[in-house]
Design an enzyme around this catalytic site. Structure first.
Site, PDB file in Angstrom:
ATOM      1  N   ASN A  24     -15.328   2.802   6.214  1.00  0.00           N
ATOM      2  CA  ASN A  24     -14.258   3.736   6.585  1.00  0.00           C
ATOM      3  C   ASN A  24     -13.815   4.544   5.380  1.00  0.00           C
ATOM      4  OD1 ASN A  24     -13.763   2.858   9.339  1.00  0.00           O
ATOM      5  ND2 ASN A  24     -13.091   0.927   8.399  1.00  0.00           N
ATOM      6  N   LYS A  52       2.180  -3.764   6.580  1.00  0.00           N
ATOM      7  CA  LYS A  52       2.499  -3.675   5.141  1.00  0.00           C
ATOM      8  C   LYS A  52       4.011  -3.541   4.963  1.00  0.00           C
ATOM      9  CE  LYS A  52      -1.557  -4.079   3.341  1.00  0.00           C
ATOM     10  NZ  LYS A  52      -1.905  -5.347   2.714  1.00  0.00           N
ATOM     11  N   TYR A  74      -1.623  -1.349  11.071  1.00  0.00           N
ATOM     12  CA  TYR A  74      -1.925  -1.815   9.708  1.00  0.00           C
ATOM     13  C   TYR A  74      -0.765  -1.461   8.778  1.00  0.00           C
ATOM     14  CZ  TYR A  74      -3.629  -1.096   4.947  1.00  0.00           C
ATOM     15  OH  TYR A  74      -3.738  -1.080   3.586  1.00  0.00           O
ATOM     16  N   SER A  93       0.823  -1.209   0.000  1.00  0.00           N
ATOM     17  CA  SER A  93       0.000   0.000   0.000  1.00  0.00           C
ATOM     18  C   SER A  93       0.853   1.252   0.000  1.00  0.00           C
ATOM     19  CB  SER A  93      -0.875  -0.019   1.258  1.00  0.00           C
ATOM     20  OG  SER A  93      -1.417   1.251   1.520  1.00  0.00           O
ATOM     21  N   PHE A 123      -2.455   2.696  -4.536  1.00  0.00           N
ATOM     22  CA  PHE A 123      -2.911   3.974  -4.027  1.00  0.00           C
ATOM     23  C   PHE A 123      -4.364   3.772  -3.543  1.00  0.00           C
ATOM     24  CE2 PHE A 123       0.678   6.779  -4.122  1.00  0.00           C
ATOM     25  CZ  PHE A 123       1.607   5.864  -4.566  1.00  0.00           C
TER      26      PHE A 123
END
Ligand code: UD1
Length: 340
Positions: A200, A155, A151, A126, A180
């Site tokens: 979210n 990654k 989180y 990400s 993205f």
């Protein structure tokens, strides 16, 4: 001979779109998912789009034996690892849940890849790894910043796990794709995003507000240092994103990688503000959205968008759909879900 790609988390939003593109490109796809964050809507949609049933294994990638059995049962040429939790806020409140699930599942995949004497491993990373970038747009050489959530930590750690395993274990090759902001849905409106509870992310919140499931969209902050005061992101169409996976997998299985571990940004290179996105949604779908300006959301970066040159040149891939087409597809999917 046909190559087989294992897609972990293949019943989810990104996994289902990638499965369709892989199958349409001629790959045999094995889907595995523990269904912890979705129902079978997308799996059924995938089968409907393709007009056939794909192999589906309900299993948890944190279960090492189950992962080993999967690799023993199928001759896996490449694995794409999506199976992970992804709610930034939840990860702050429940870090161990995120570390256990996101790290252990990937360790099990890498262990299985090592045991079979090598495998092509594609990790779904990400743009969060760039944090608040100092220079825009970000290239793959832009420095990673300390993660602002567990989180984001997972990654970064999984990218490092993959890189270390590629260095250590012969035959293990890796690509990390840094996404993205993936949005939209398949043009068939048969697969798409299925957020549980209150979304979210921006686009599912927009479509749920438009359909009447939410009363009002809150735009988090209009006092950022941007032209209209709202944050800017690089919104990438989900089908375009899925096609980047086909290019990356093909590069791996055809032995065309320049390094055994490679990283690519997957974005459009086009910054769009929250207000611009809302306006585009209203215009293309010919409706009015109920929204208000709300306080900033903690942890949001002001602006981030990709320099996708490397992916354009090396993967021969380019984002094609306009943000309007993508927002029309997102709306068609929401209406499909509502049975309209
Ligand atoms: C976040 C994560 C990203 C992850 C993605 C998908 C970070 C910094 N970002 O992206 O890594 O891949 O989610 O889960 O960890 N917004 C509103 N109102 C809303 C919702 C969002 O105004 O109701 C705004 C946000 O403030 C932001 C933009 O919309 O400016 C996009 O938000 P969102 O869709 O949540 O994605 P990111 O936070 O960019």
């Amino acid at each position: 001979m046909k190559k087989t790609v294992l897609v972990s988390g293949g019943a989810g939003f990104i996994g289902s779109h990638v499965t369709v593109e892989l199958a349409q490109a001629g790959y045999d796809v094995v889907i595995a998912d523990n269904m912890s964050n979705c129902d079978n809507t997308n799996y059924c949609g995938v089968c409907q789009i393709l007009g056939k049933k794909l192999p589906f294994i309900k299993m948890d990638f944190c279960d090492e034996n189950a992962v080993n059995n999967l690799f023993a049962d199928f001759k896996i040429d490449a694995v794409i690892h999506f199976a992970a939790f992804k709610a930034v806020g939840e990860s702050v409140n429940e870090p161990l849940k995120y570390y256990r699930n996101n790290l252990l599942s990937f360790i099990n995949v890498l262990e299985a890849a090592r045991k079979q004497g090598g495998c092509n491993v594609l990790f779904s990373s990400s743009a969060t790894v760039y944090g608040e970038p100092e220079e825009l747009p970000v290239t793959e050489k832009s420095p990673r910043q300390p993660a602002t959530s567990p989180y984001g930590d997972t990654k970064q750690m999984c990218e490092d796990f993959l890189h270390d395993c590629v260095r250590a274990y012969p035959g293990v090759k890796g690509i990390a794709l840094r996404y993205f902001n993936p949005i939209g849905a398949h043009p068939s409106a048969l697969i798409g995003e299925l957020p549980r509870g209150v979304p979210n992310n921006l686009v599912p919140f927009i479509t749920q507000t438009a359909i009447g499931r939410r009363e009002c969209l809150s735009i988090f902050g209009d006092d950022y240092p941007t032209e209209d005061g709202t944050c800017k992101r690089d919104y990438i169409d989900i089908v375009d994103l899925a096609k980047a996976h086909v290019s990356a997998v093909t590069r791996m299985v055809e032995g065309r990688m320049k390094e055994d571990y490679e990283i690519f940004n997957v974005g459009t290179g086009r910054p769009v503000s929250v207000l611009e996105l809302v306006n585009a949604f209203e215009k293309v779908n010919n409706l009015k959205l109920n929204y208000k300006i709300a306080p900033r959301r903690p942890g949001d970066v002001v602006a981030i968008w990709a320099d996708p040159t490397l992916a354009n040149e090396e993967l021969g891939w380019k984002a094609e759909r306009s943000v309007e087409e993508t927002l029309a597809a997102a709306w068609a999917w929401e209406k499909h879900l509502a049975g309209k």
